[in-house]
Design an enzyme around this catalytic site. Structure first.
Site, PDB file in Angstrom:
ATOM      1  N   ASP A  34      -8.050   7.563  14.574  1.00  0.00           N
ATOM      2  CA  ASP A  34      -8.521   6.444  13.749  1.00  0.00           C
ATOM      3  C   ASP A  34      -9.742   5.841  14.446  1.00  0.00           C
ATOM      4  O   ASP A  34      -9.839   5.864  15.675  1.00  0.00           O
ATOM      5  CB  ASP A  34      -7.421   5.395  13.578  1.00  0.00           C
ATOM      6  CG  ASP A  34      -7.616   4.576  12.314  1.00  0.00           C
ATOM      7  OD1 ASP A  34      -6.883   4.790  11.334  1.00  0.00           O
ATOM      8  OD2 ASP A  34      -8.551   3.741  12.289  1.00  0.00           O
ATOM      9  N   GLY A 276       8.224  -6.909 -15.274  1.00  0.00           N
ATOM     10  CA  GLY A 276       7.923  -7.833 -14.189  1.00  0.00           C
ATOM     11  C   GLY A 276       6.534  -8.423 -14.336  1.00  0.00           C
ATOM     12  O   GLY A 276       6.048  -8.608 -15.459  1.00  0.00           O
ATOM     13  N   CYS A 283      -2.828   1.572  -4.642  1.00  0.00           N
ATOM     14  CA  CYS A 283      -2.968   2.853  -5.352  1.00  0.00           C
ATOM     15  C   CYS A 283      -3.154   2.700  -6.855  1.00  0.00           C
ATOM     16  O   CYS A 283      -4.192   3.078  -7.385  1.00  0.00           O
ATOM     17  CB  CYS A 283      -1.771   3.739  -5.056  1.00  0.00           C
ATOM     18  SG  CYS A 283      -1.745   4.295  -3.344  1.00  0.00           S
TER      19      CYS A 283
HETATM   20  P1  NAD Z   1      -5.177   2.623   4.849  1.00  0.00           P
HETATM   21  O1  NAD Z   1      -6.284   1.711   4.540  1.00  0.00           O
HETATM   22  O2  NAD Z   1      -3.822   2.078   5.162  1.00  0.00           O
HETATM   23  O3  NAD Z   1      -5.580   3.598   6.069  1.00  0.00           O
HETATM   24  C1  NAD Z   1      -6.800   4.225   6.185  1.00  0.00           C
HETATM   25  C2  NAD Z   1      -7.092   4.388   7.659  1.00  0.00           C
HETATM   26  O4  NAD Z   1      -8.260   5.189   7.811  1.00  0.00           O
HETATM   27  C3  NAD Z   1      -7.374   3.088   8.386  1.00  0.00           C
HETATM   28  O5  NAD Z   1      -6.535   2.971   9.513  1.00  0.00           O
HETATM   29  C4  NAD Z   1      -8.850   3.204   8.793  1.00  0.00           C
HETATM   30  O6  NAD Z   1      -9.137   2.545  10.012  1.00  0.00           O
HETATM   31  C5  NAD Z   1      -8.998   4.707   8.917  1.00  0.00           C
HETATM   32  N1  NAD Z   1     -10.375   5.211   8.834  1.00  0.00           N
HETATM   33  C6  NAD Z   1     -11.352   4.870   7.953  1.00  0.00           C
HETATM   34  N2  NAD Z   1     -12.492   5.554   8.213  1.00  0.00           N
HETATM   35  C7  NAD Z   1     -12.214   6.361   9.267  1.00  0.00           C
HETATM   36  C8  NAD Z   1     -12.986   7.309  10.008  1.00  0.00           C
HETATM   37  N3  NAD Z   1     -14.256   7.561   9.695  1.00  0.00           N
HETATM   38  N4  NAD Z   1     -12.406   7.931  11.032  1.00  0.00           N
HETATM   39  C9  NAD Z   1     -11.102   7.675  11.361  1.00  0.00           C
HETATM   40  N5  NAD Z   1     -10.342   6.790  10.704  1.00  0.00           N
HETATM   41  C10 NAD Z   1     -10.888   6.139   9.665  1.00  0.00           C
HETATM   42  O7  NAD Z   1      -5.079   3.619   3.605  1.00  0.00           O
HETATM   43  P2  NAD Z   1      -3.759   4.308   2.996  1.00  0.00           P
HETATM   44  O8  NAD Z   1      -3.004   3.328   2.184  1.00  0.00           O
HETATM   45  O9  NAD Z   1      -3.079   5.052   4.091  1.00  0.00           O
HETATM   46  O10 NAD Z   1      -4.423   5.333   1.985  1.00  0.00           O
HETATM   47  C11 NAD Z   1      -5.134   6.480   2.428  1.00  0.00           C
HETATM   48  C12 NAD Z   1      -5.350   7.384   1.250  1.00  0.00           C
HETATM   49  O11 NAD Z   1      -4.084   7.865   0.752  1.00  0.00           O
HETATM   50  C13 NAD Z   1      -6.016   6.729   0.041  1.00  0.00           C
HETATM   51  O12 NAD Z   1      -6.839   7.669  -0.592  1.00  0.00           O
HETATM   52  C14 NAD Z   1      -4.852   6.375  -0.866  1.00  0.00           C
HETATM   53  O13 NAD Z   1      -5.222   6.293  -2.213  1.00  0.00           O
HETATM   54  C15 NAD Z   1      -3.932   7.552  -0.631  1.00  0.00           C
HETATM   55  N6  NAD Z   1      -2.518   7.262  -0.873  1.00  0.00           N
HETATM   56  C16 NAD Z   1      -1.993   6.074  -0.497  1.00  0.00           C
HETATM   57  C17 NAD Z   1      -0.638   5.830  -0.710  1.00  0.00           C
HETATM   58  C18 NAD Z   1      -0.041   4.506  -0.298  1.00  0.00           C
HETATM   59  O14 NAD Z   1       1.082   4.227  -0.718  1.00  0.00           O
HETATM   60  N7  NAD Z   1      -0.727   3.693   0.503  1.00  0.00           N
HETATM   61  C19 NAD Z   1       0.181   6.811  -1.300  1.00  0.00           C
HETATM   62  C20 NAD Z   1      -0.407   8.037  -1.652  1.00  0.00           C
HETATM   63  C21 NAD Z   1      -1.749   8.247  -1.436  1.00  0.00           C
END
Ligand code: NAD
Length: 466
Positions: A34, A276, A283
């Site tokens: 990260d 709700g 998402c």
């Molecule tokens: P998040 O914001 O919780 O995490 C993203 C992470 O990426 C952060 O820790 C950030 O610091 C890091 N990051 C950003 N740029 C970076 C780089 N250049 N190098 C290294 N690290 C970097 O996001 P999330 O909720 O985990 O979602 C991630 C993806 O997964 C999104 O596309 C989302 O739509 C998808 N997704 C999310 C969920 C969910 O429930 N949150 C479920 C399925 C899919």
């Protein structure tokens, strides 16, 4: 089990960190990258930046040996056989997905690649992103033979992320080469063979050795489209039942009875039919918008999705009107607010309808006592503590002297609150429930005026009409 691989997961958020812990759990060696130095420091110090069931135990099990945390993307790429991109893809001002984080990571990967790697798109991205990643890698010096780009969308839900990952309905891989498909099969083999479920420490869930999850292989574009279509459909189901709930309100019908009747139809199913205050989170809102944008780019107006968004937006306003009509005036009233996360079981407040409703209340001059089991620290950055906003450490403290109680997230522990104590603490026994956590007749019998969504409101001591 299968031969373990070295996997780099880029992005340690809700998806990246859970995926990394689960890959370690099924036997792989994982390097979690990260660019947020503070987050990496916290993880290296034994901390966990998000609230997820089973994550503390799993990280505890694998921290020494199977999983490491670093900001060094270059070093991680060098060691890894597969690199999962799990960075954020937030909504841009135009409504499409902002892919700049994915672009930045793909560019950096290109510069570090020194042998064959499978680059895996785990983030939710629009159709054709796979091709773009491939192009970015080549433009930045990676040779065609040095990589394949695979789409492996993630379907986990926050709050139950670990269980969802290890006990998935399906594992989707969009892949164009047999070489990459082989690597993906190897990664997920402990799950697809069922071997994981027989381990003594296996996280319990719906899958077992006798019923392992299927791995669905398709084109990369189909995999990208599958994720967007899934989230759009689920959001549609929520908006649909909310629209029905509003009709139920008008007709004096209980939406729960209707949802139970509708959901028993095998073609529909009971899940995501809970009325709700609307969907939120990081998402559904952005993915519905991004899918609509994709449709537009492909020359189609997906107006159904515009309606889904409209119903969702209206739902919060309708609920706010319910609060107003239960309390008559809002200025100067103090309300106990239960739930700030976009749903129960998580600390995530991104696009939380609860936060939006609290903001509306503050604008009207209300004071609020806020309580959420996990999301209060994050909420403080948006709803600053002050004369109108107090954060309290438990449900009953929040209720003390309040003009009414509002339930805005569906935390399990809210549903089991001691109702007699709640009533004693409140100044007026009024409960306005945006998640239909309680039975209206029970609430009325307990002496509350009870207002919920799509169910007749009941004054204290009144029986529901049948
Ligand atoms: P998040 O914001 O919780 O995490 C993203 C992470 O990426 C952060 O820790 C950030 O610091 C890091 N990051 C950003 N740029 C970076 C780089 N250049 N190098 C290294 N690290 C970097 O996001 P999330 O909720 O985990 O979602 C991630 C993806 O997964 C999104 O596309 C989302 O739509 C998808 N997704 C999310 C969920 C969910 O429930 N949150 C479920 C399925 C899919």
């Amino acid at each position: 089990m299968t031969q373990p691989l070295v996997i780099a997961v880029v992005g340690s958020g809700y998806v990246g960190l859970v995926s990394a812990a689960c890959f370690a759990e099924i036997g792989h060696r994982v390097i979690c990258v990260d660019n947020d130095e503070e987050k990496v420091r916290l993880l290296n110090d034994g901390g966990i930046p998000i609230h997820e069931e089973y994550l503390p135990e799993m990280l505890g099990r694998h921290r020494v040996g199977n999983i490491e945390f670093t900001t060094d993307l270059h070093g991680a790429i060098k060691q890894a056989q597969a690199v999962f991109i799990a960075v954020g893809t937030p909504q841009s001002d135009a409504g499409d997905a902002d892919l700049s984080y994915v672009d930045a990571v793909a560019t950096a990967i290109a510069r570090s690649i020194d042998g064959y790697k499978v680059i895996v798109e785990k983030s939710t991205v629009p159709v054709y992103t796979n091709e773009w990643i491939r192009r970015i890698l080549e433009r930045n010096g990676a040779s065609k033979e040095a990589f394949d780009v695979v789409s492996n969308p993630e379907f986990l839900r926050e709050g139950t992320g670990v269980t969802d990952f290890l006990h998935p309905n399906r594992i989707v891989i969009g892949v164009e080469s047999e070489r990459a498909a082989k690597v993906m099969r190897q990664i997920y083999e402990p799950l697809t063979s069922g071997a994981y479920y027989d381990l003594p420490h296996a996280v319990p869930g719906s899958r077992s050795a006798a019923s392992p999850p299927p791995l669905m292989k398709m084109s990369t574009k189909a995999a990208e489209m599958t994720k967007h279509a899934t989230n759009a459909f689920l959001a549609m189901k929520i908006s649909f039942i909310n629209a029905v709930a509003n009709l139920c309100d008008a007709a004096g019908v209980n939406v729960e009875e209707v949802a139970a009747g509708v959901g028993m139809d095998e073609r529909i199913g009971p899940k995501f039919l809970r009325a709700g205050i609307g969907y939120g989170g990081s998402c559904f809102p952005k993915d519905v918008a991004a899918f609509r944008w994709v449709a537009e780019q492909l020359g189609h107006q997906f107006d159904l999705l515009a309606e889904v968004e409209k119903i969702n937006c209206e739902q919060k306003k309708l609920f706010f009107r319910k609060i107003r009509s239960a309390l008559w005036t809002l200025r100067g009233k103090r309300l106990a607010v239960f739930g700030l996360a976009f749903k129960g079981g998580t600390d995530d407040i991104r696009e939380s309808p609860a936060i939006e409703i609290v903001q509306m209340l503050l604008k009207e001059g209300c004071c609020v006592n806020l309580f959420d089991p996990a999301a209060m620290e994050r909420a403080k950055a948006i709803l600053e503590p002050g004369s109108q906003v107090a954060y309290v450490s438990d449900i009953y403290e929040a209720a003390k002297g309040a003009h009414a109680a509002l339930f805005l997230s569906d935390w399990q522990e809210f549903a089991s609150v001691d109702l007699d104590r709640l009533r004693q603490e409140l100044r007026h026994p009024i409960v306005i429930d945006g998640r239909n956590l309680f039975d209206p007749e029970l609430m009325s019998g307990k002496g509350f005026t009870y207002v919920s969504v799509g169910r007749p409101s009941l004054a204290a001591g009144v029986k529901a009409p049948h």
